[in-house]
Design an enzyme around this catalytic site. Structure first.
Site, PDB file in Angstrom:
ATOM      1  N   ARG A 144       0.854  -1.194   0.000  1.00 32.42           N
ATOM      2  CA  ARG A 144       0.000   0.000   0.000  1.00 32.42           C
ATOM      3  C   ARG A 144       0.888   1.241   0.000  1.00 32.42           C
ATOM      4  NH1 ARG A 144      -3.419  -2.844  -1.616  1.00 32.42           N
ATOM      5  NH2 ARG A 144      -5.457  -3.312  -0.694  1.00 32.42           N
ATOM      6  N   HIS A 195      -1.136  -0.426 -10.016  1.00 36.50           N
ATOM      7  CA  HIS A 195      -1.767  -1.381  -9.083  1.00 36.50           C
ATOM      8  C   HIS A 195      -2.148  -2.684  -9.807  1.00 36.50           C
ATOM      9  CE1 HIS A 195      -4.036  -1.572  -5.033  1.00 36.50           C
ATOM     10  NE2 HIS A 195      -3.802  -2.791  -5.462  1.00 36.50           N
TER      11      HIS A 195
HETATM   12  P1  NAP Z   1      -1.477 -10.881   5.786  1.00 36.89           P
HETATM   13  O1  NAP Z   1      -1.611 -12.338   5.507  1.00 36.89           O
HETATM   14  O2  NAP Z   1      -2.379 -10.249   6.778  1.00 36.89           O
HETATM   15  O3  NAP Z   1       0.049 -10.657   6.240  1.00 36.89           O
HETATM   16  C1  NAP Z   1       0.499  -9.461   6.756  1.00 36.89           C
HETATM   17  C2  NAP Z   1       1.928  -9.651   7.259  1.00 36.89           C
HETATM   18  O4  NAP Z   1       2.413  -8.388   7.714  1.00 36.89           O
HETATM   19  C3  NAP Z   1       2.001 -10.605   8.455  1.00 36.89           C
HETATM   20  O5  NAP Z   1       3.184 -11.375   8.384  1.00 36.89           O
HETATM   21  C4  NAP Z   1       2.079  -9.651   9.649  1.00 36.89           C
HETATM   22  O6  NAP Z   1       2.782 -10.154  10.749  1.00 36.89           O
HETATM   23  C5  NAP Z   1       2.879  -8.522   9.038  1.00 36.89           C
HETATM   24  N1  NAP Z   1       2.651  -7.276   9.786  1.00 36.89           N
HETATM   25  C6  NAP Z   1       1.500  -6.593   9.950  1.00 36.89           C
HETATM   26  N2  NAP Z   1       1.702  -5.501  10.722  1.00 36.89           N
HETATM   27  C7  NAP Z   1       3.007  -5.505  11.033  1.00 36.89           C
HETATM   28  C8  NAP Z   1       3.829  -4.660  11.825  1.00 36.89           C
HETATM   29  N3  NAP Z   1       3.338  -3.567  12.432  1.00 36.89           N
HETATM   30  N4  NAP Z   1       5.134  -4.973  11.957  1.00 36.89           N
HETATM   31  C9  NAP Z   1       5.644  -6.085  11.355  1.00 36.89           C
HETATM   32  N5  NAP Z   1       4.922  -6.933  10.605  1.00 36.89           N
HETATM   33  C10 NAP Z   1       3.619  -6.644  10.450  1.00 36.89           C
HETATM   34  O7  NAP Z   1      -1.595 -10.026   4.446  1.00 36.89           O
HETATM   35  P2  NAP Z   1      -1.387 -10.541   2.939  1.00 36.89           P
HETATM   36  O8  NAP Z   1      -2.556 -11.322   2.489  1.00 36.89           O
HETATM   37  O9  NAP Z   1      -0.042 -11.153   2.828  1.00 36.89           O
HETATM   38  O10 NAP Z   1      -1.425  -9.127   2.172  1.00 36.89           O
HETATM   39  C11 NAP Z   1      -0.532  -8.079   2.468  1.00 36.89           C
HETATM   40  C12 NAP Z   1      -0.990  -6.800   1.796  1.00 36.89           C
HETATM   41  O11 NAP Z   1      -0.759  -6.855   0.385  1.00 36.89           O
HETATM   42  C13 NAP Z   1      -2.504  -6.528   1.877  1.00 36.89           C
HETATM   43  O12 NAP Z   1      -2.849  -5.960   3.123  1.00 36.89           O
HETATM   44  C14 NAP Z   1      -2.718  -5.557   0.746  1.00 36.89           C
HETATM   45  O13 NAP Z   1      -2.580  -4.235   1.212  1.00 36.89           O
HETATM   46  C15 NAP Z   1      -1.568  -5.862  -0.233  1.00 36.89           C
HETATM   47  N6  NAP Z   1      -2.038  -6.365  -1.542  1.00 36.89           N
HETATM   48  C16 NAP Z   1      -1.641  -5.713  -2.671  1.00 36.89           C
HETATM   49  C17 NAP Z   1      -2.053  -6.175  -3.921  1.00 36.89           C
HETATM   50  C18 NAP Z   1      -1.621  -5.486  -5.188  1.00 36.89           C
HETATM   51  O14 NAP Z   1      -2.106  -5.827  -6.268  1.00 36.89           O
HETATM   52  N7  NAP Z   1      -0.713  -4.536  -5.134  1.00 36.89           N
HETATM   53  C19 NAP Z   1      -2.875  -7.314  -4.002  1.00 36.89           C
HETATM   54  C20 NAP Z   1      -3.250  -7.946  -2.824  1.00 36.89           C
HETATM   55  C21 NAP Z   1      -2.830  -7.474  -1.586  1.00 36.89           C
HETATM   56  P3  NAP Z   1       2.204 -11.405  11.609  1.00 36.89           P
HETATM   57  O15 NAP Z   1       2.315 -12.580  10.676  1.00 36.89           O
HETATM   58  O16 NAP Z   1       3.127 -11.520  12.740  1.00 36.89           O
HETATM   59  O17 NAP Z   1       0.790 -11.073  11.954  1.00 36.89           O
END
Ligand code: NAP
Length: 323
Positions: A238, A286
């Site tokens: 993001r 995006h």
């Molecule tokens: P997720 O499964 O919720 O994983 C988030 C990761 O970030 C987890 O490992 C979490 O740690 C870590 N995290 C969160 N807050 C943190 C902090 N303050 N300090 C350190 N680590 C932290 O999310 P996901 O499914 O992988 O997706 C990640 C993001 O990708 C989404 O939220 C979205 O914004 C983005 N995205 C982008 C696209 C695109 O096309 N550009 C598409 C889809 C998603 P823990 O494991 O310890 O909880």
């Protein structure tokens, strides 16, 4: 038995909403999935489940008996921000649970994008691109993938899948998350110290964190000044996770080499943003991991069928953490 209504609440273009409803109805033949706009007040008050994609919070509010809201996107930051903006505080007292899209296909698509751009930097394409614009013929010394370290911020669904794909391709991978993970082949770290270690050791940094109060502007002057000057940055998460003035300052002062940005604070990126013109920035609209309508519909259908059968919800968003 008459079918139960599932509301589809969205501000997408009508044609897109209709495609989703068609696809979802195909995989959920026992459910009646209906656009929120065409439901009567009484029907709205009977709905237990809503499927949402950029919903208007004021419309969601009309569904007073909702138990579960399933988002079609992986990130919920804009949904939570919209609720906050409309002064509906989503907290543990709210009477519905919120789940986001967790789709192995999405993780696969994201890991493909991560691998693409890591290979681009690994094979010095950003440098050859610049050489070409100055008509320079110079062969840069080749390094093995095993001589490069990729640091991944966020080891969730998308981060883990990307980490494994990079390991398979011979890279060293460091992964940073809130709670320390154990992933074979990945050097997993957490906390402030872990963040510093990742910044110092990475040749390429990939951001796959959710946008939350804890990650906003995490990539700031403090982080950027710890990078080696030939480090490259990939942000597929993001826009708000990067402090843009700090990034521009760091690139202009040669504190890092190049940034690929797929996500921005405001999308579409304004045509007068200085990011467009910067020689060391690549802008993508995006596109790193678009939701695949068929695959996402199958995932959502699986969760809904399970809920109807067992009353069990999929993993839900922790509203205190914001992801
Ligand atoms: P997720 O499964 O919720 O994983 C988030 C990761 O970030 C987890 O490992 C979490 O740690 C870590 N995290 C969160 N807050 C943190 C902090 N303050 N300090 C350190 N680590 C932290 O999310 P996901 O499914 O992988 O997706 C990640 C993001 O990708 C989404 O939220 C979205 O914004 C983005 N995205 C982008 C696209 C695109 O096309 N550009 C598409 C889809 C998603 P823990 O494991 O310890 O909880």
């Amino acid at each position: 038995m008459s079918k139960q209504i599932i509301a589809f609440i969205s501000q997408l273009a009508l044609t897109e909403q209709e495609s989703w409803i068609r696809q979802l109805s195909e995989v959920l033949p026992d459910e009646n999935i209906v656009l929120a706009d065409v439901l009567t007040q009484a029907q709205k008050q009977q709905c237990e489940i809503a499927i949402v994609a950029n919903p208007d919070p004021n419309v969601v509010k009309q569904f007073t008996h909702l138990k579960w809201c399933q988002s079609l996107w992986a990130g919920v930051d804009s949904l939570l921000a919209a609720f906050k903006h409309s002064q509906q505080v989503l907290d543990d007292n709210i009477n519905f649970k919120l789940s986001r899209l967790i789709d192995p296909q999405l993780a696969q698509t994201m890991s493909e994008a991560v691998l693409t751009w890591v290979l681009y930097f690994h094979r010095d394409m950003h440098l050859y691109q610049q050489q070409q614009s100055n008509a320079v013929w110079h062969q840069i010394d080749y390094k093995l993938a095993s001589e490069r370290t990729v640091g991944i911020l966020g080891l969730g669904e998308l981060g883990q899948s990307s980490a494994l794909r990079l390991i398979d391709n011979g890279f060293n991978v460091i992964g940073w998350s809130r709670n320390e993970k154990h992933i074979k082949g990945v050097h997993c770290i957490s906390g402030e110290q872990g963040l510093t270690e990742l910044a110092v050791k990475s040749d390429i940094v990939v951001c796959l964190l959710p946008l939350t109060p804890g990650t906003r502007s995490l990539i700031n002057e403090n982080f950027l000044q710890q990078l080696a000057k030939d480090t490259c940055l990939i942000n597929f998460a993001r826009g708000g996770i990067i402090n843009t003035p700090d990034l521009l300052n760091a690139l202009n002062n040669k504190m890092l080499a190049h940034a690929v940005l797929d996500v921005f604070d405001q999308e579409p990126l304004s045509s007068n943003s200085p990011l467009w013109q910067h020689n060391n920035i690549t802008i993508l609209p995006h596109i790193s991991a678009p939701t695949h309508i068929k695959s996402a519909s199958r995932i959502v259908a699986g969760s809904i069928k399970k809920y109807r059968k067992t009353g069990q919800l999929p993993t839900c968003v922790n509203l205190n953490q914001g992801y």
